[in-house]
Design a protein around this motif. Structure first.
Motif, mmCIF file in Angstrom:
data_model
loop_
_atom_site.group_PDB
_atom_site.id
_atom_site.type_symbol
_atom_site.label_atom_id
_atom_site.label_comp_id
_atom_site.label_asym_id
_atom_site.label_seq_id
_atom_site.Cartn_x
_atom_site.Cartn_y
_atom_site.Cartn_z
ATOM 1 N N LEU A 26 0.833 -1.193 0.000
ATOM 2 C CA LEU A 26 0.000 0.000 0.000
ATOM 3 C C LEU A 26 0.873 1.249 0.000
ATOM 4 O O LEU A 26 1.954 1.271 0.599
ATOM 5 N N SER A 27 0.394 2.310 -0.647
ATOM 6 C CA SER A 27 1.093 3.589 -0.611
ATOM 7 C C SER A 27 0.807 4.272 0.722
ATOM 8 O O SER A 27 -0.113 3.885 1.457
ATOM 9 N N VAL A 28 1.579 5.304 1.035
ATOM 10 C CA VAL A 28 1.343 6.067 2.262
ATOM 11 C C VAL A 28 -0.069 6.645 2.246
ATOM 12 O O VAL A 28 -0.780 6.624 3.259
ATOM 13 N N HIS A 29 -0.501 7.166 1.092
ATOM 14 C CA HIS A 29 -1.843 7.739 0.947
ATOM 15 C C HIS A 29 -2.920 6.699 1.250
ATOM 16 O O HIS A 29 -3.899 6.978 1.956
ATOM 17 N N GLU A 30 -2.746 5.475 0.747
ATOM 18 C CA GLU A 30 -3.722 4.409 0.986
ATOM 19 C C GLU A 30 -3.726 3.985 2.449
ATOM 20 O O GLU A 30 -4.788 3.743 3.048
ATOM 21 N N SER A 53 11.914 -1.958 8.712
ATOM 22 C CA SER A 53 11.969 -2.786 7.508
ATOM 23 C C SER A 53 12.296 -1.991 6.249
ATOM 24 O O SER A 53 12.898 -2.520 5.323
ATOM 25 N N SER A 54 11.893 -0.714 6.197
ATOM 26 C CA SER A 54 12.167 0.088 5.004
ATOM 27 C C SER A 54 11.875 1.555 5.292
ATOM 28 O O SER A 54 11.074 1.867 6.174
ATOM 29 N N PRO A 55 12.508 2.476 4.544
ATOM 30 C CA PRO A 55 12.172 3.901 4.699
ATOM 31 C C PRO A 55 10.699 4.175 4.422
ATOM 32 O O PRO A 55 10.096 5.032 5.062
ATOM 33 N N GLY A 56 10.109 3.457 3.463
ATOM 34 C CA GLY A 56 8.693 3.661 3.148
ATOM 35 C C GLY A 56 7.803 3.305 4.315
ATOM 36 O O GLY A 56 6.831 4.019 4.616
ATOM 37 N N ASP A 57 8.094 2.181 4.998
ATOM 38 C CA ASP A 57 7.292 1.782 6.157
ATOM 39 C C ASP A 57 7.484 2.783 7.298
ATOM 40 O O ASP A 57 6.526 3.130 8.001
ATOM 41 N N PHE A 58 8.717 3.256 7.486
ATOM 42 C CA PHE A 58 8.985 4.270 8.504
ATOM 43 C C PHE A 58 8.140 5.518 8.240
ATOM 44 O O PHE A 58 7.499 6.055 9.141
ATOM 45 N N GLN A 59 8.110 5.966 6.986
ATOM 46 C CA GLN A 59 7.370 7.178 6.642
ATOM 47 C C GLN A 59 5.871 7.010 6.888
ATOM 48 O O GLN A 59 5.217 7.907 7.428
ATOM 49 N N SER A 60 5.314 5.849 6.508
ATOM 50 C CA SER A 60 3.873 5.650 6.690
ATOM 51 C C SER A 60 3.515 5.602 8.169
ATOM 52 O O SER A 60 2.490 6.164 8.590
ATOM 53 N N VAL A 61 4.350 4.950 9.001
ATOM 54 C CA VAL A 61 4.104 4.923 10.445
ATOM 55 C C VAL A 61 4.152 6.347 11.001
ATOM 56 O O VAL A 61 3.304 6.748 11.812
ATOM 57 N N HIS A 503 6.103 5.804 -9.602
ATOM 58 C CA HIS A 503 6.769 7.108 -9.663
ATOM 59 C C HIS A 503 7.022 7.659 -8.259
ATOM 60 O O HIS A 503 8.104 8.207 -7.984
ATOM 61 N N ARG A 504 6.036 7.511 -7.352
ATOM 62 C CA ARG A 504 6.231 7.995 -5.982
ATOM 63 C C ARG A 504 7.331 7.215 -5.287
ATOM 64 O O ARG A 504 8.118 7.786 -4.521
ATOM 65 N N ALA A 505 7.407 5.915 -5.551
ATOM 66 C CA ALA A 505 8.468 5.100 -4.946
ATOM 67 C C ALA A 505 9.839 5.549 -5.451
ATOM 68 O O ALA A 505 10.808 5.604 -4.682
ATOM 69 N N ILE A 506 9.934 5.853 -6.731
ATOM 70 C CA ILE A 506 11.195 6.329 -7.308
ATOM 71 C C ILE A 506 11.583 7.669 -6.675
ATOM 72 O O ILE A 506 12.744 7.897 -6.308
ATOM 73 N N THR A 507 10.599 8.555 -6.529
ATOM 74 C CA THR A 507 10.853 9.877 -5.949
ATOM 75 C C THR A 507 11.347 9.766 -4.515
ATOM 76 O O THR A 507 12.311 10.440 -4.125
ATOM 77 N N ILE A 508 10.697 8.910 -3.723
ATOM 78 C CA ILE A 508 11.119 8.708 -2.330
ATOM 79 C C ILE A 508 12.536 8.167 -2.286
ATOM 80 O O ILE A 508 13.373 8.619 -1.499
ATOM 81 N N ALA A 509 12.850 7.184 -3.160
ATOM 82 C CA ALA A 509 14.190 6.596 -3.181
ATOM 83 C C ALA A 509 15.239 7.641 -3.530
ATOM 84 O O ALA A 509 16.334 7.670 -2.943
ATOM 85 N N GLU A 510 14.912 8.517 -4.477
ATOM 86 C CA GLU A 510 15.859 9.560 -4.872
ATOM 87 C C GLU A 510 16.095 10.552 -3.742
ATOM 88 O O GLU A 510 17.219 10.994 -3.501
#
Length: 535
Positions: A26-30, A53-61, A503-510
């Protein structure tokens, strides 16, 4: 968090245990949409991720901790300092939060997975709990695979966890192995043998491998447990988790027998179930208890006759009690804004949940296309609007497809890419294939479609077409959703929705690469979670 003797705390782990079992993240928005729905549902605790587990999971939390105010937000950590510190950092924006740490306690896990002695595992647990207490006074500890843990060891672990500072101790049936009388017996034994058990809330987290997650959870409550860990629609690892809507309605419907209650807003159940099903791309089976399409249907002549005479002959609860409205109005283009507001209110939505002008404009466009608009159509329109709330990099503006009578189908599209526009044509084996080939030509992302399905969303032969797609990119899966009266266009919107996720995943990674903060370097080091992120 304490509890009265007759209140059962509902600990929702849809966004942690449920989300990790999906075929697309799921995306952060979802996740925020689901978190807010679960908050409205009235859960006490929501476990929303595994930050290390990942920067994405950290951001959503972190985002959920910042915005959710009416439920306590929790994150998961192994019995490792780096995991616990990541939880504390991600949860910091919350007024109050819980850190949930765990370690295996069964012989098969201790010896074969961890390759340690039970004494070593106990020492790790004690250290982890004490370390977590540096950041919050609300610490939960779980004995992973408690259902297969020797009872003497389990008693010792629970006692030591409470001494170390755990305010909640969770007894998981991690592999869904125990029977209800057996699992209830484990809880009863803990209450009889652990001397300090009154100093903590005893929780249960049951998996559904044998279809017994709900039965085991209720057996545990009858034996004294006062927290149930569960998910919306029972989603989760393998065969899933204990179903939130089922245990909530059991305790409401059988209150006189059980003598316990929750603070769940039961009329939010159906709406929350639909949202989770749509965003997670996990359809609810028709015969699913409480929220299945057939849950309040009656086909047998005998049943129908009884229902006509008195509804309680064959219904032990009403559809309205879980938020399903029996009244359905056929709306047309002549219906005004006040009618739409009334229907949304009757479906359980508040004015703050939607922007009436946007919803009304989409309603009129749909009414002009299909004549009549039903409740399910309105909800689908609202869901589609919410999915488009964020700024999308890719926007499908025009679709023209020619198919039939020739060997190939042809598609021409106009695709907005940021501030630019591309017009592209392609041929394919069918209309959707041609459309997807055209989109693929217009962008510079290499991806593969791994799953695609269409369904009818709404009522009647002219109902809205819903397309769900899963796109694979660099080993990750992204779910896309599209809605239109034309299923070809719906398919195009679904793919573009998934591409925006990429695209959002690429942007976050960059951004993470640019920032290179110490925290993100720590994430990279700790991201190898070796399959132990479940209880």
């Amino acid at each position: 968090m304490g509890t009265s003797n007759d209140k059962v705390i509902i600990f929702d782990t849809t966004l942690r245990d449920g989300e990790q079992a999906l075929n697309a993240s799921l995306s952060v928005h979802e996740k925020l949409q689901i978190a807010h729905a679960i908050e409205r549902l009235g859960v006490d605790i929501m476990e929303v991720g595994f930050p290390v587990s990942s920067p994405g999971d950290f951001q959503s939390v972190q985002e959920i901790a910042r915005t959710v105010k009416n439920a306590r937000v929790c994150a998961l950590a192994r019995a490792v300092e780096a995991d616990i510190k990541a939880c504390a950092d991600a949860l910091k924006p919350a007024d109050q939060f819980r850190i949930h740490t765990f370690i295996s306690t069964s012989d098969v896990h201790v010896q074969q997975k961890l390759k340690k002695s039970f004494a070593d595992v106990q020492a790790m647990a004690i250290h982890a709990i004490k370390y977590a207490r540096r950041f919050t006074d609300d610490v939960e500890f779980s004995c992973e695979d408690a259902g297969r843990t020797p009872i003497d060891n389990l008693c010792r672990m629970v006692e030591q966890a409470i001494i170390a500072g755990a305010t909640t101790v969770n007894i998981p049936d991690t592999v869904g192995y125990t029977l209800p009388n057996e699992f209830g017996g484990i809880i009863e034994t803990l209450f009889n043998r652990v001397p300090n058990i009154d100093k903590a809330v005893i929780s249960v987290h049951c998996h559904n491998d044998l279809g017994l997650a709900v039965a085991n959870s209720m057996s545990a409550v009858q034996a004294g447990a006062r927290q149930i860990e569960c998910t919306i629609n029972g989603i989760g690892e393998r065969a899933g988790n204990c179903s939130l809507e089922e245990v909530a309605m059991i305790m409401k419907t059988r209150h006189e027998l059980l003598g316990v209650h929750t603070q769940i807003n039961h009329q939010e159940i159906a709406r929350t179930s639909k949202l989770v099903s749509q965003l997670c791309n996990m359809p609810v089976q028709l015969n699913k208890a409480i929220v299945g399409g057939n849950a309040f249907s009656h086909s047998s002549g005998i049943h129908q006759d009884g229902m006509l005479k008195a509804s309680n002959t064959y219904e032990i609860m009403t559809p309205e009690s879980v938020g399903i409205s029996k009244t359905k109005l056929n709306l047309t283009s002549r219906s005004g804004r006040h009618v739409i507001k009334h229907r949304m209110e009757s479906l359980g939505y508040q004015e703050s949940d939607y922007e009436i002008e946007t919803l009304y404009a989409d309603f009129l466009a749909l009414a002009d296309k299909k004549g009549q608009v039903f409740d399910d159509d309105l909800e689908a329109l609202l869901f589609n609007i919410k999915q488009q709330d964020q700024q999308d990099f890719y926007r499908l503006q025009t679709v023209n497809v020619q198919s039939g009578g020739s060997e190939f189908a042809t598609s021409s599209i106009k695709l907005a890419i940021g501030d630019e526009h591309k017009i592209v044509s392609a041929t394919g084996n069918g209309p959707v294939d041609a459309l997807y080939r055209a989109i693929k030509k217009a962008i510079d992302i290499e991806f593969e479609v791994s799953d695609y399905k269409i369904s009818n969303k709404g009522e009647g032969e002219d109902g809205l077409g819903k397309a769900d797609i899963v796109v694979s990119w660099q080993g990750r899966n992204f779910h896309g959703y599209g809605l239109d009266t034309d299923v070809i266009k719906a398919s195009g919107h679904a793919l573009v929705n998934a591409l925006n996720g990429i695209h959002r995943a690429i942007t976050i990674a960059e951004l993470k690469t640019e920032l290179k903060t110490e925290q993100n370097i720590e994430f990279v080091k700790e991201a190898a979670i070796d399959g132990q992120n479940q209880i």
